[in-house]
Design a protein around this motif. Structure first.
Motif, PDB file in Angstrom:
ATOM      1  N   GLN A  57       0.829  -1.206   0.000  1.00  0.00           N
ATOM      2  CA  GLN A  57       0.000   0.000   0.000  1.00  0.00           C
ATOM      3  C   GLN A  57       0.860   1.251   0.000  1.00  0.00           C
ATOM      4  O   GLN A  57       0.568   2.210  -0.720  1.00  0.00           O
ATOM      5  N   MET A  58       1.924   1.247   0.806  1.00  0.00           N
ATOM      6  CA  MET A  58       2.807   2.411   0.868  1.00  0.00           C
ATOM      7  C   MET A  58       3.453   2.676  -0.487  1.00  0.00           C
ATOM      8  O   MET A  58       3.592   3.829  -0.910  1.00  0.00           O
ATOM      9  N   ASN A  59       3.850   1.614  -1.176  1.00  0.00           N
ATOM     10  CA  ASN A  59       4.491   1.786  -2.478  1.00  0.00           C
ATOM     11  C   ASN A  59       3.535   2.341  -3.527  1.00  0.00           C
ATOM     12  O   ASN A  59       3.971   2.847  -4.568  1.00  0.00           O
ATOM     13  N   GLY A  60       2.242   2.237  -3.263  1.00  0.00           N
ATOM     14  CA  GLY A  60       1.273   2.861  -4.140  1.00  0.00           C
ATOM     15  C   GLY A  60       1.095   4.337  -3.860  1.00  0.00           C
ATOM     16  O   GLY A  60       0.517   5.075  -4.659  1.00  0.00           O
ATOM     17  N   ILE A  61       1.602   4.783  -2.693  1.00  0.00           N
ATOM     18  CA  ILE A  61       1.417   6.170  -2.250  1.00  0.00           C
ATOM     19  C   ILE A  61       2.711   6.964  -2.303  1.00  0.00           C
ATOM     20  O   ILE A  61       2.739   8.123  -2.742  1.00  0.00           O
ATOM     21  N   VAL A  62       3.821   6.346  -1.856  1.00  0.00           N
ATOM     22  CA  VAL A  62       5.094   7.053  -1.704  1.00  0.00           C
ATOM     23  C   VAL A  62       5.550   7.771  -2.973  1.00  0.00           C
ATOM     24  O   VAL A  62       5.988   8.930  -2.896  1.00  0.00           O
ATOM     25  N   GLU A 111       6.742  11.732  -3.049  1.00  0.00           N
ATOM     26  CA  GLU A 111       8.109  12.112  -3.405  1.00  0.00           C
ATOM     27  C   GLU A 111       8.121  13.039  -4.621  1.00  0.00           C
ATOM     28  O   GLU A 111       8.846  14.050  -4.644  1.00  0.00           O
ATOM     29  N   GLU A 112       7.316  12.720  -5.609  1.00  0.00           N
ATOM     30  CA  GLU A 112       7.289  13.535  -6.819  1.00  0.00           C
ATOM     31  C   GLU A 112       6.726  14.922  -6.541  1.00  0.00           C
ATOM     32  O   GLU A 112       7.188  15.919  -7.104  1.00  0.00           O
ATOM     33  N   ASN A 113       5.730  15.024  -5.657  1.00  0.00           N
ATOM     34  CA  ASN A 113       5.179  16.333  -5.300  1.00  0.00           C
ATOM     35  C   ASN A 113       6.225  17.212  -4.630  1.00  0.00           C
ATOM     36  O   ASN A 113       6.272  18.428  -4.855  1.00  0.00           O
ATOM     37  N   LEU A 114       7.058  16.613  -3.783  1.00  0.00           N
ATOM     38  CA  LEU A 114       8.056  17.381  -3.049  1.00  0.00           C
ATOM     39  C   LEU A 114       9.278  17.719  -3.890  1.00  0.00           C
ATOM     40  O   LEU A 114      10.003  18.660  -3.579  1.00  0.00           O
ATOM     41  N   THR A 115       9.521  16.953  -4.959  1.00  0.00           N
ATOM     42  CA  THR A 115      10.739  17.152  -5.744  1.00  0.00           C
ATOM     43  C   THR A 115      10.465  17.617  -7.166  1.00  0.00           C
ATOM     44  O   THR A 115      11.379  17.650  -7.989  1.00  0.00           O
ATOM     45  N   GLY A 116       9.223  17.953  -7.466  1.00  0.00           N
ATOM     46  CA  GLY A 116       8.913  18.399  -8.812  1.00  0.00           C
ATOM     47  C   GLY A 116       9.043  17.302  -9.845  1.00  0.00           C
ATOM     48  O   GLY A 116       9.525  17.529 -10.949  1.00  0.00           O
ATOM     49  N   HIS A 117       8.643  16.069  -9.458  1.00  0.00           N
ATOM     50  CA  HIS A 117       8.627  14.922 -10.374  1.00  0.00           C
ATOM     51  C   HIS A 117      10.025  14.525 -10.845  1.00  0.00           C
ATOM     52  O   HIS A 117      10.188  13.947 -11.896  1.00  0.00           O
ATOM     53  N   ARG A 118      11.044  14.810 -10.031  1.00  0.00           N
ATOM     54  CA  ARG A 118      12.411  14.447 -10.428  1.00  0.00           C
ATOM     55  C   ARG A 118      12.843  13.097  -9.872  1.00  0.00           C
ATOM     56  O   ARG A 118      13.760  12.494 -10.393  1.00  0.00           O
ATOM     57  N   GLU A 119      12.197  12.659  -8.785  1.00  0.00           N
ATOM     58  CA  GLU A 119      12.650  11.460  -8.104  1.00  0.00           C
ATOM     59  C   GLU A 119      11.473  10.552  -7.788  1.00  0.00           C
ATOM     60  O   GLU A 119      10.351  11.016  -7.609  1.00  0.00           O
ATOM     61  N   SER A 120      11.733   9.257  -7.739  1.00  0.00           N
ATOM     62  CA  SER A 120      10.697   8.281  -7.426  1.00  0.00           C
ATOM     63  C   SER A 120      11.232   7.313  -6.381  1.00  0.00           C
ATOM     64  O   SER A 120      12.344   6.787  -6.514  1.00  0.00           O
ATOM     65  N   LEU A 121      10.438   7.072  -5.334  1.00  0.00           N
ATOM     66  CA  LEU A 121      10.880   6.279  -4.189  1.00  0.00           C
ATOM     67  C   LEU A 121      10.048   5.011  -4.047  1.00  0.00           C
ATOM     68  O   LEU A 121       8.835   5.023  -4.258  1.00  0.00           O
ATOM     69  N   GLN A 122      10.718   3.911  -3.700  1.00  0.00           N
ATOM     70  CA  GLN A 122      10.047   2.642  -3.428  1.00  0.00           C
ATOM     71  C   GLN A 122      10.641   2.021  -2.163  1.00  0.00           C
ATOM     72  O   GLN A 122      11.815   2.246  -1.830  1.00  0.00           O
ATOM     73  N   ILE A 123       9.829   1.231  -1.458  1.00  0.00           N
ATOM     74  CA  ILE A 123      10.265   0.531  -0.250  1.00  0.00           C
ATOM     75  C   ILE A 123      10.351  -0.961  -0.559  1.00  0.00           C
ATOM     76  O   ILE A 123       9.450  -1.524  -1.178  1.00  0.00           O
ATOM     77  N   ARG A 124      11.421  -1.602  -0.107  1.00  0.00           N
ATOM     78  CA  ARG A 124      11.614  -3.037  -0.318  1.00  0.00           C
ATOM     79  C   ARG A 124      11.802  -3.725   1.030  1.00  0.00           C
ATOM     80  O   ARG A 124      12.546  -3.243   1.884  1.00  0.00           O
ATOM     81  N   TYR A 125      11.126  -4.857   1.213  1.00  0.00           N
ATOM     82  CA  TYR A 125      11.253  -5.625   2.452  1.00  0.00           C
ATOM     83  C   TYR A 125      12.405  -6.608   2.310  1.00  0.00           C
ATOM     84  O   TYR A 125      12.478  -7.356   1.340  1.00  0.00           O
ATOM     85  N   VAL A 126      13.306  -6.601   3.288  1.00  0.00           N
ATOM     86  CA  VAL A 126      14.472  -7.483   3.274  1.00  0.00           C
ATOM     87  C   VAL A 126      14.324  -8.476   4.423  1.00  0.00           C
ATOM     88  O   VAL A 126      14.335  -8.085   5.595  1.00  0.00           O
ATOM     89  N   GLN A 127      14.210  -9.752   4.083  1.00  0.00           N
ATOM     90  CA  GLN A 127      13.971 -10.781   5.094  1.00  0.00           C
ATOM     91  C   GLN A 127      15.220 -11.610   5.355  1.00  0.00           C
ATOM     92  O   GLN A 127      15.883 -12.062   4.416  1.00  0.00           O
ATOM     93  N   GLN A 128      15.523 -11.783   6.618  1.00  0.00           N
ATOM     94  CA  GLN A 128      16.645 -12.624   6.997  1.00  0.00           C
ATOM     95  C   GLN A 128      16.345 -14.075   6.623  1.00  0.00           C
ATOM     96  O   GLN A 128      15.317 -14.625   6.988  1.00  0.00           O
ATOM     97  N   GLY A 129      17.237 -14.688   5.841  1.00  0.00           N
ATOM     98  CA  GLY A 129      17.096 -16.099   5.528  1.00  0.00           C
ATOM     99  C   GLY A 129      16.415 -16.409   4.223  1.00  0.00           C
ATOM    100  O   GLY A 129      16.277 -17.584   3.861  1.00  0.00           O
ATOM    101  N   SER A 130      15.968 -15.364   3.493  1.00  0.00           N
ATOM    102  CA  SER A 130      15.278 -15.626   2.231  1.00  0.00           C
ATOM    103  C   SER A 130      15.440 -14.449   1.287  1.00  0.00           C
ATOM    104  O   SER A 130      15.332 -13.292   1.700  1.00  0.00           O
ATOM    105  N   PHE A 179      -1.757   6.172   4.498  1.00  0.00           N
ATOM    106  CA  PHE A 179      -2.062   4.791   4.863  1.00  0.00           C
ATOM    107  C   PHE A 179      -2.987   4.747   6.075  1.00  0.00           C
ATOM    108  O   PHE A 179      -3.984   4.006   6.088  1.00  0.00           O
ATOM    109  N   ILE A 180      -2.682   5.533   7.108  1.00  0.00           N
ATOM    110  CA  ILE A 180      -3.517   5.556   8.311  1.00  0.00           C
ATOM    111  C   ILE A 180      -4.924   6.049   7.980  1.00  0.00           C
ATOM    112  O   ILE A 180      -5.927   5.509   8.466  1.00  0.00           O
TER     113      ILE A 180
END
Length: 358
Positions: free
Chosen positions: A200-205, A209-228, A296-297
């Motif tokens: 859900q956050m990746n659909g919003i972030v 980010e683009e609003n704050l930077t004038g559409h110059r940058e795009s941000l994504q979050i990735r989950y990193v799991q120990q062991g996989s 999200f909240i």
């Protein structure tokens, strides 16, 4: 959700102080040391049951006093409620909702806030536990079950580690099955909720980010799991991993697999921002995530939380501040900001503080 009143009694620099925030923007101004952050801290404490500046509640109580009190009136829907937290040195705290005693786990999610401070830069550059805390607090504010499972998993990990330490002392083989089952069951739920939230956050972030930077940058979050390499959240996988790692865990008296070992990675234009992003890009990315957290909240509860911005004048340039305030006004988000001078050319309540007085 709106805060209608904050009163602090013998908290930090204030003997007795009441703040009635604007439903839109409230700017707390004044020289360093006048107590601006103390008021933001009190609002955050009423939301989470803890401070973002110290783990010692005794430091929050005014010097020379044995007790301190935080009272927050807030409106959710059309209902006004009151949270009262009474702190006593070396005696813990008592929490009340409308004069009825509640436990800390019942406090989380009642009065919801999102906090942004200069220290938030550590969310990207700091230890993984800071990023896990960000995720856990975000989800806990909208899901009581998540908070329950988080506490249950944390206790099970502590018990498992304790059993391993005791085995080293006594030479007896530890009985880990019961703790492995509890960890696996809670981990399955926690990681699944984390992954759903990140989706859900990746659909919003990106839009934040683009609003704050004038559409110059795009941000994504990735989950990193120990062991996989790719996240897993099935109970069987956790049971297998915990069993495979018992010998290693016994040597170090820790639990090497579980939600308490996972991490988040932030990618800007596909690159790891911790390694390749400038400090300005990292600050903007964190603020974008905070705004996405608010969205999200709202999507989960129907209401925006209260946004707390502490000393952001040193974190954002003028164009980013203007983009931020434009977004907050458009969404009617109640915001409390601290700064040494008026930094926003917009209507709102300005409270000037000097030596803890208005």
């Amino acid at each position: 959700m709106k805060c209608t009143s904050l009163r602090v009694i013998d908290i930090r620099s204030f003997s007795d102080r009441t703040l009635k925030p604007s439903p839109s923007l409230t700017l707390l101004t004044g020289p360093n040391g006048c107590g601006k952050t103390n008021l933001v801290e009190a609002l955050y404490y009423a939301s989470s049951g803890k401070s973002f500046r110290t783990s010692n509640d005794g430091e929050i109580i005014r010097l020379g006093q044995d007790e301190g009190t935080i009272l927050v009136d807030f409106m959710t829907g059309r209902t006004v409620q009151t949270i009262k937290i009474r702190l006593a040195r070396n005696q813990g705290k008592k929490i009340f909702l409308n004069d009825t005693a509640v436990r800390k786990k019942e406090l989380v999610g009642l009065f919801r806030t999102v906090l942004f401070t200069p220290d938030e830069l550590q969310l990207i550059k700091g230890a993984p536990q800071l990023r896990r805390r960000f995720m856990d607090m975000e989800i806990s504010q909208v899901s009581p079950r998540y908070y329950e499972e988080f506490l249950r998993c944390s206790r099970a990990v502590q018990q498992r580690n304790g059993a391993l330490k005791n085995a080293q002392l006594t030479g007896k083989k530890p009985d880990l099955d019961i703790w492995d089952m509890q960890i696996a069951a809670s981990a399955s739920y926690l990681v699944r909720k984390r992954l759903e939230t990140i989706e859900q956050m990746n659909g919003i972030v990106p839009s934040m980010e683009e609003n704050l930077t004038g559409h110059r940058e795009s941000l994504q979050i990735r989950y990193v799991q120990q062991g996989s390499d790719s996240p897993r959240y099935d109970v069987e996988w956790y049971m297998d991993q915990l069993s495979r790692r018992r010998e290693e865990d016994a040597r170090f008296c820790h639990t090497s697999i579980g939600p308490h070992r996972d991490d988040l990675q932030f990618l800007m234009n596909g690159m790891d921002i911790a390694s390749y992003g400038s400090q300005g890009q990292q600050r903007t990315a964190i603020l974008s995530m905070k705004l996405a957290e608010m969205e999200f909240i709202r999507s989960e509860t129907g209401e925006y939380p209260v946004l707390l911005l502490d000393d952001i004048g040193s974190e954002l340039d003028r164009s980013r501040r203007e983009a931020l305030i434009s977004f907050l006004k458009a969404q009617d988000i109640q915001t409390v900001v601290t700064g040494t001078e008026k930094m926003f050319d917009t209507e709102g309540l300005v409270v000037e503080l000097e030596d803890g007085k208005r």
